[in-house]
Design an enzyme around this catalytic site. Structure first.
Site, PDB file in Angstrom:
ATOM      1  N   LYS A   1       0.871  -1.172   0.000  1.00  0.00           N
ATOM      2  CA  LYS A   1       0.000   0.000   0.000  1.00  0.00           C
ATOM      3  C   LYS A   1       0.904   1.216   0.000  1.00  0.00           C
ATOM      4  CE  LYS A   1      -3.679   2.397   2.355  1.00  0.00           C
ATOM      5  NZ  LYS A   1      -3.539   3.211   3.565  1.00  0.00           N
TER       6      LYS A   1
ATOM      7  N   ASN B   1      -9.446   2.134   9.660  1.00  0.00           N
ATOM      8  CA  ASN B   1      -8.539   1.912  10.774  1.00  0.00           C
ATOM      9  C   ASN B   1      -8.968   2.700  12.001  1.00  0.00           C
ATOM     10  OD1 ASN B   1      -6.410   1.188  12.408  1.00  0.00           O
ATOM     11  ND2 ASN B   1      -4.894   2.426  11.355  1.00  0.00           N
TER      12      ASN B   1
END
Lengths: 387, 255
Positions: free
Chosen positions: B95, B204
């Site tokens: 990522k 998250n």
């Protein structure tokens, strides 16, 4: 990532067999049509609904929606262009075409000087966008000829497009550098069973090579690609569906390229070919509305194959580009007696007359909508970075 | 099923590993999320240490580890981090985050494109974090990104899908999966992203800092499923008007 249709994102464009497309249209209901008419964006299934018989009662609403979408994206304008026929020599035998190799017509290929003279006449009449057209006879009219002609003309016209035989990617790249901005190549029919029945001899028999042509054009860096289907060869609903799928696939692969779509109906021509399926004005209108609703951003071309009454009526309902004052015989602008035309024209009005009709509808006839300065390539290198 | 490059996943919720009150809480929340892809900041872990607190608690058989370059300010730094991670056994999935502004942590489009091109050419499966810019999404896809990760809102803001219209264009045009990353503060935000056709979302902070991260993880998992189901069942979305019953458009000219 949206899968508009399962194979649209795949490596190469696959035309679903028409037997598979039939049920896709047949399964659509009036409810699907209504859904398609109020959605902001529609997928292939709802596009199929708009092409289906279920949509016929909704034709006026489709016209309204197509008109709204067209105005939102393009405004109240119609862009004008003229075809310039360079040669009617052709090595193909295509049942529907006046240029077909076995037809006995006056054959002629214009010299570069003659072609330039024809172009000058079009420029004097007020055309800024021209489309160079020829039959498929590379021995008489090769890529070099087109490149030389484009170099001679391109400072005098806003844009130059071509509609000639499918070429290789390097050929297109060469023509782009010479000043050609766009390429039209129509599949004629997406129906793999009908295709060989009307393309009887010559290189045009290669269905796949033709189908892959728009991708080669795009890779070569051309600004715009015209695709289309010749109406009257196979079921127009399925033809339209395949055409829309081809367009959606091309959009996903080549996001830097602009697209236009044409809907030529078979016209009377030498050879006396009778259309194999009937496509009336209502059907053509339905197809145009459906495609506009499916793709609000695509340019839609309506040529002088259609009669003045139909073309005037369609202003504001989807089409964005009209030809005018067209002659389909090479040399026909300089010499109106010239024979050897590709097909008979349906709208015989001059450019000025067509412009008047467009204005009468509250639309602006736009003669110039590009500029040759875009084609002055600094280094002469075609960018191949973004495919 | 969610397909990215050559892998498929049942869950369309990706989760992060940072900001949890403890490693145990992190593991419990990730389990509750049913996620199969977890992203982990390269700067936080020691890939070569088998006892690393994050790496040792999450099984590689069960989760795809998606290392991220969080902290990188430019392409050079991101590329160095990625190469280092691969050399230490971090695999080729990545990522990519390039965020030069430590205040907003907004991604740098120019450096992200540069790093994506370099890393994709080296065989990395690059999933770049990006602003919700449709042209940038296409450019990233063109240079080899296996997915694009546009932000719903600036990271940590909990603002939800404030870039919705841009993301809709990205979804419509992309040939690679679109994963909405950052800014999703509530399960309803995640559902909204899924309803408009996003292939997945990454969450998250909203889970990690919740009063009860385990229940919040489950709530996000359900929201993602609900949103996807709604999208796949053909949500009657964005109806602009009713079908006119008596249109005035004249078609009398048709023969």
């Amino acid at each position: 990532m949206v899968e508009i249709y399962s194979n649209l994102v795949a490596g190469e464009f696959i035309v679903p067999p028409f037997q598979e497309l039939g049920p896709l249209i047949g399964a659509r209901t009036a409810g699907d049509v209504e859904k398609a008419l109020v959605a902001e964006r529609i997928d292939v299934d709802l596009f199929a609904a708009l092409l289906s018989p279920e949509a016929e009662p909704y034709l006026p609403i489709m016209a309204q929606r197509a008109g709204e979408l067209t105005r939102r994206r393009f405004g109240r304008v119609i862009q004008l262009y003229a075809p310039l026929y360079l040669s009617n020599y052709c090595g193909n035998r295509c049942a529907y075409c006046g240029f077909s190799a076995e037809n006995v017509i006056d054959r002629r290929v214009l010299s570069l000087e003659e072609a330039e003279q024809e172009a000058n006449l079009l420029a004097e009449r007020g055309f800024q966008h021209i489309l160079l057209v020829s039959g498929e006879a590379p021995g008489r009219l090769a890529v070099d000829y087109l490149a030389q002609l484009a170099r001679r003309l391109h400072h005098r016209f806003a844009s130059i497009a071509i509609e000639v035989q499918p070429l290789s990617e390097p050929d297109y790249a060469q023509l782009f550098l010479a000043g050609i901005t766009s390429v039209a190549v129509y599949q004629e029919t997406y129906d793999v069973e009908v295709y060989p029945k009307v393309h009887l001899a010559g290189p045009k028999q290669d269905y796949r090579y033709r189908l892959d042509t728009p991708a080669r054009v795009a890779r070569a860096g051309m600004r715009e690609i015209g695709i289309g289907a010749l109406l009257g060869l196979s079921d127009w609903r399925l033809e339209g569906l395949a055409l829309g799928m081809h367009l959606a696939w091309l959009r996903h692969r080549f996001w830097r390229t602009a697209f236009t779509v044409s809907f030529p109906r078979i016209r009377p021509s030498a050879g006396g070919f009778a259309p194999m399926t009937w496509v009336g004005e209502r059907q053509l209108a339905q197809l145009i509305f459906a495609l506009r609703i499916f793709d609000p951003d695509v340019g839609l071309v309506l040529s002088t194959r259609e009669e003045a009454r139909f073309r005037d009526g369609m202003i504001g309902m989807g089409p964005t580009r009209y030809s005018a004052g067209s002659c389909t015989a090479p040399g026909g602008y300089s010499d109106p007696e010239q024979t050897g035309e590709q097909f008979a024209i349906g709208d015989l009005r001059t450019l000025d007359e067509v412009c008047l009709a467009i204005r009468a509808k509250g639309y602006d006839p736009v003669r110039k909508d590009w500029d040759p300065v875009f084609q002055q390539h600094a280094g002469g290198e075609v960018s191949r970075q973004y495919k | 099923m969610l397909s990215i490059a050559d892998r498929t996943f049942r869950s369309r919720l990706l989760v992060g590993t940072g900001k949890f009150s403890s490693s145990a809480m992190m593991v419990a929340a990730i389990e509750a999320s049913a996620s199969e892809i977890v992203t982990v900041a390269l700067r936080r872990i020691d890939l070569e240490d088998p006892g690393d607190d994050i790496m040792s608690m999450l099984s590689r058989d069960r989760y795809l580890f998606l290392p991220n370059t969080s902290g990188a300010r430019d392409a050079d730094e991101a590329v160095r981090l990625a190469r280092m991670a691969r050399a230490s056994g971090g695999g080729e999935w990545l990522k990519l985050e390039v965020t030069p502004d430590p205040r907003t942590l907004l991604p740098d489009p120019v450096e992200t494109l540069k790093a994506t091109e370099i890393l994709a050419a080296e065989g990395f499966k690059v999933m770049p974090y990006m602003n919700a810019d449709p042209i940038l999404a296409l450019r990233l896809q063109d240079v080899g990104a296996v997915a694009v990760m546009p932000l719903g809102a600036p990271i940590g803001t909990n603002l939800g899908m404030i870039t919705r219209f841009q993301i809709e264009i990205i979804i419509e045009q992309a040939r690679v999966p679109v994963i909405v990353d950052a800014g999703l503060g509530a399960p309803s935000h995640a559902a909204e992203a899924m309803e408009i056709g996003a292939d997945a979302v990454l969450v998250n902070t909203a889970i990690a800092v919740a009063g009860d991260p385990v229940r919040m993880a489950r709530a996000f998992a359900m929201a993602v499923e609900a949103g996807r189901d709604a999208f796949e069942s053909g949500l009657g979305r964005k109806q602009i008007e009713a079908v006119a019953s008596s249109p005035t458009t004249g078609l009398d000219f048709l023969k």
